[in-house]
Enzyme design. Structure first.
Site, PDB file in Angstrom:
ATOM      1  N   LYS A   6       0.658   4.508   6.525  1.00 57.50           N
ATOM      2  CA  LYS A   6      -0.012   5.199   5.707  1.00 57.50           C
ATOM      3  C   LYS A   6       0.478   6.689   5.708  1.00 57.50           C
ATOM      4  CE  LYS A   6      -3.267   2.545   4.500  1.00 57.50           C
ATOM      5  NZ  LYS A   6      -2.554   1.468   4.685  1.00 57.50           N
ATOM      6  N   SER A  37       0.784  -1.224   0.109  1.00 56.83           N
ATOM      7  CA  SER A  37      -0.125  -0.014   0.007  1.00 56.83           C
ATOM      8  C   SER A  37       0.832   1.189  -0.116  1.00 56.83           C
ATOM      9  CB  SER A  37      -1.073  -0.168   1.291  1.00 56.83           C
ATOM     10  OG  SER A  37      -0.353   0.228   2.176  1.00 56.83           O
TER      11      SER A  37
END
Lengths: 412, 172
Positions: free
Chosen positions: B129, B92
């Protein structure tokens, strides 16, 4: 200006350590089991609310745990030890005068006495430890260590911070505290006090100190003074260890001499490592092994062995042990538990043998420790430790050693 | 036996005095007596600490210049009590050059600023993230177009676990 004592206590420490790396456990009932998955030794608040008891054998509690989706974990002492060190490093930033009281508690002494200043420092400590490590702490502040403990008792029940500064605050907090929950008053002493109609901490505070001294010697009198805000117990230096123990239950019973010797060698090795870590020598080693306490004819064998000269050499200790075990070992018995204890510990300086002094840590031991420290546990070990170890601790539900082992670090 | 004169071998052996080597008598101007003595006692003549044990071999000219070795840990870990290592799984964050198997150094003492890469607790799981701000809202942004932006509701403090300060990738 009178200084104040701050007691910082980590909430449900073992569970909090687990939650720090696994937010999934947040808000859910979690318990941590002792060595060998025997008893419950830590509970989250949710688990406490379910009525799970501290020290309860797991087999008794397993039904409740299953029915309520309680998350059951084996103890992960490497993780808890590392997290404790981190918390203590942070606490030391707040005062030069501190006492690391246990794995999850520390006293700080600060030269502050205004309500605002103390309140502020407590808030900063609490938020910093939480932010840096994820561990929530409760903070109690008082003019003596005992009153800081009392404050902490109430902090745990309330918003996490409690200050006892004025007479009124102290009185109020003691009035509602059962006497058995006062620091240093055990069940036995509490019984005695109650028979003298001393029910609460406040009763004890107001009791004539001479009378308490008669009951419980000078420590009892000091306790009364401490409850009255007169500090008798200052921060103590780390007391030197009296003995080093290594005791474990076997995962399955041991029946052969060979296995018993191997287990004891293993324990001795671990105890000797600890000994050198503390920079001490031992003058006396003892070992024991026993069958289950509930056996019809329980066997308990113990042997205390004086050493010719104090040592911290694993080889010497192993030799002494292996010589003595065979004579005590009985075939056809199911041994459940064994242990090693090193006594008569002393620092090297006071150590003399009849024939002059000897170098106190053998080079080989230094190298061994260094290798195992650098490259991980059991990189180098004694040949007598070789082979399978079926008696090793069960820790079926241990989480990874997130902070002390590269192979097990947190995966994200 | 002769009378008077030199007695061979008398007195303490040469080189036993405070200078550790033979000395000799010289004439100097009286006015310079003090400066010369001071010179000898201070800079001019320093008594070697181990005059009897001179190490064989030539001393390394670099000896005086090594203050300390470079320490990678000290470079990467500014707050040891608050620093944790984590290993990356998944893809990700590939556009931020964070790949599966990378080690991240995470400092929990830092307060996240928009733009920082962070570790966040989402639905009971820790994830890596980028922390961003758009208008007045905060988001967690995966650095991979196939993943969706996540809006943060609730207290940022309790969601952000720590700030990523370095990526460690061993090539061999």
């Amino acid at each position: 200006m009178t200084p104040f004592y701050i007691l910082v206590d980590c909430n449900n420490f073992y569970v909090s350590c687990e939650r720090a790396f696994n937010p999934f456990y947040q808000g859910k009932p979690v318990v941590v089991l002792s060595n060998n998955d025997g008893c419950i030794i830590a509970r989250s608040q949710e688990a406490k609310n379910l009525g799970l008891i501290m020290g309860e054998p797991y087999f008794k509690a397993s039904k409740t745990c299953l029915e309520n989706n309680v998350h059951v974990l084996s103890s992960n002492y490497e993780l808890y030890g590392d997290m404790s060190e981190r918390v203590m490093i942070i606490l030391k930033q707040f005062s030069f005068e501190y006492e690391l009281y246990s794995i999850d508690e520390a006293f700080l002494k600060v030269p502050l006495s205004s309500q605002e200043a103390l309140q502020q420092i407590a808030l900063i400590i609490q938020s910093r430890v939480l932010k840096w490590t994820g561990i929530p702490v409760s903070i109690g502040i008082g003019p003596t260590k005992t009153l800081a403990k009392v404050a902490n008792y109430w902090a745990k029940k309330g918003c996490g911070i409690s200050l006892l500064l004025t007479q009124k605050q102290i009185e109020h907090s003691l009035k509602n505290l059962p006497v058995e929950d006062v620091w240093g008053v055990g069940k036995k002493r509490a019984q005695k006090l109650k028979s003298c109609n001393i029910q609460t901490a406040l009763d004890l505070q107001r009791a004539p100190s001479k009378f308490i001294r008669k009951l419980f010697t000078v420590t009892g009198e000091q306790l009364v003074f401490e409850l009255n805000g007169l500090s008798c117990w200052d921060l103590s230096e780390k007391t030197p260890k009296q003995q080093i123990q290594f005791t474990r239950s076997f995962n399955r019973p041991i029946t052969t001499l060979n296995e018993m010797i191997k287990a004891l060698i293993d324990y001795t090795t671990r105890a000797a490592e600890k000994l050198r870590e503390e920079n001490l020598l031992t003058g006396c080693i003892s070992f024991y092994f026993r069958t289950s306490k509930w056996d019809k004819n329980p066997i308990y064998q113990e042997k205390v062995l004086l050493l010719e000269a104090a040592t911290n050499d694993t080889r010497t200790l192993i030799k002494v042990i292996t010589q003595k075990v065979p004579a005590l070992f009985q075939e056809n018995a199911l041994y459940k538990k064994a242990g090693i204890c090193l006594h008569d510990l002393k620092p090297p300086s006071t150590h003399k043998t009849l024939f002059g002094t000897q170098e106190y840590t053998p080079k080989l031991m230094c190298v061994l420790d260094q290798l195992n420290k650098t490259f991980g546990k059991n990189t180098v070990f004694f040949a007598s430790q070789l082979g399978s170890k079926p008696w090793l601790m069960a820790s079926s539900y241990r989480t990874p050693r997130y902070t002390t082992c590269w192979e097990e670090i947190l995966q994200i | 036996m002769t009378r008077g004169g030199k007695r061979q071998g008398a007195g303490s052996p040469k080189g036993q005095g405070k200078y550790g080597e033979p000395t000799k008598v010289i004439r100097i101007p009286t006015s310079l007596e003090h400066p010369v003595k001071a010179f000898i006692d201070t800079q001019g003549y320093q008594i070697p600490l181990f005059s009897n044990h001179v190490q064989a071999g030539f001393p390394s000219p670099a000896d005086d210049h090594i203050d300390q070795k470079l320490n990678v840990h000290a470079l990467l870990v500014k707050h040891p009590a608050a620093t944790f290592f984590v290993k990356v799984t998944g893809d990700s964050m590939i556009d931020a050059h964070i790949f599966e198997g990378d080690l991240l150094v995470v400092d929990r003492s830092l307060t996240p600023k928009p733009g920082n890469i962070v570790i966040a607790a989402l639905n009971g799981e820790l994830t890596v993230k980028r922390f961003i701000k758009k208008k007045e809202s905060f988001f967690l942004k995966p650095e991979n177009p196939t993943y969706d932006l996540i809006e943060l509701n609730g207290e940022i403090e309790s969601i952000i676990w720590g700030v990523v300060t370095s990526i460690i990738r061993q090539l061999i």
